[in-house]
Design an enzyme around this catalytic site. Structure first.
Site: not given
Ligand code: RIB
Length: 303
Positions: A44, A184, A247, A250-253, A277
């Site tokens: 979030g 995903n 790394d 959080a790419a999806g976020d 993308n």
């Molecule tokens: O999407 C990545 C996140 O997943 C990380 O920051 C971790 O806290 C988990 O919630």
């Protein structure tokens, strides 16, 4: 580009501990890592910071504890211009994620939910302003809180995006009518029993998700294979942008935030996913969760 858009995120806030190693340990093995670091995370909060960094006005709704991590995470949200008036700090313990990153930049994450699991429907729904333009939710908070937050958005005709992370069985049929549902690969498997590894499987999984959730669009995030978009009739596959992967955390976020803003701005889901993308490719080329989120200028530069 996204300056006048008002966004709200209902979701998790975690302290992340990152361990880097050439490979992940086998069962029973004690492996020496190369280095470690701590970071601010939670799906979030990551999405809230991604939205804010892209220029949108962003309100975060979530829960931490009044402990060292909780205070630091709230400060960090504020520093990133996120409105924290929806963040409660009366949880028992702030959420924590242990993240192992291997030599190829791939991650494995274990999350202790802590205060995130204590965010009730009432806590969340009472803080969602009915004049927000976009609502984003993920699955790192209680299922009922997600269901009721989406319902408030749908009832108020607010564009809503359901990011299905982390992978778990969730009753998507109870959150009907969102604008976009976006899991995903592993989340798609957890929700449908189908791993989206070829066009047929992608279509089958998308059809299941579409008929259960009645979302306008099903967008599957397919990692190194880009993403797919299903509108109920047609399936479109979109290629990723090339990136040197450091790394993937959080790419999806980052994808979800950029895709949501671009869809709100243009009403064009394919353009929106292309922007997602781009954001994902920038995020994987940097280490960390929130620290890897791109700005709108960076997205525009990427061709
Ligand atoms: O999407 C990545 C996140 O997943 C990380 O920051 C971790 O806290 C988990 O919630």
């Amino acid at each position: 580009m996204y300056k006048n858009i008002r966004t709200t995120v209902v979701g998790s806030i975690n302290a992340d501990m990152l361990f880097h190693a050439q490979r992940v340990p086998e069962c029973g093995e004690n492996l020496l890592g190369t280095h470690y670091s701590s970071a601010n995370g939670g799906k979030g909060a990551n999405q809230a910071i991604a939205l804010s960094r892209l220029g949108a006005h962003t309100k975060m709704i979530g829960k931490v504890a009044d402990d060292e991590n909780g205070r630091r995470l709230i400060e960090n949200l504020k520093k990133n211009n996120v409105d924290t008036s929806g963040v409660y700090s009366d949880g028992t313990q702030t959420g924590l994620a242990a993240i192992i990153i291997d030599g190829e930049g791939r991650n494995r994450i274990i999350v202790y939910e802590g205060a995130n699991a204590e965010l009730t429907s009432e806590d969340a729904v009472s803080k969602i302003d009915s004049d927000t333009d976009i609502l984003l939710v993920q699955f790192e908070i209680p299922q009922q809180t997600v269901i009721d937050s989406v319902k408030k958005a749908v009832d108020n005709k607010i564009m809503s995006v359901i990011d299905c992370g982390p992978a778990k069985a969730f009753e998507t049929e109870k959150m009907q009518g969102a604008t976009v549902i976006t899991p995903n690969e592993s989340e798609t498997y957890a929700l449908t029993g189908i791993y989206p590894e070829n066009k047929d499987n992608i279509l089958k999984a998308s059809e299941i998700l579409k008929s259960r959730s009645l979302a306008q669009f099903v967008v599957l995030k397919l990692g190194a294979n880009g993403c797919s978009v299903f509108d109920g009739k047609e399936l479109t596959l979109l290629s990723p942008y090339p990136a040197r992967v450091l790394d993937t955390t959080a790419a999806g976020d980052s994808f979800t935030a950029a895709m949501a803003l671009e869809f709100y701005r243009t009403g064009d889901i394919l353009k929106a996913c292309d922007m997602g993308n781009k954001a994902g490719s920038i995020a994987v080329s940097r280490v960390g969760a929130q620290s890897s989120m791109p700005t709108a200028e960076e997205l525009l530069k990427l061709k």
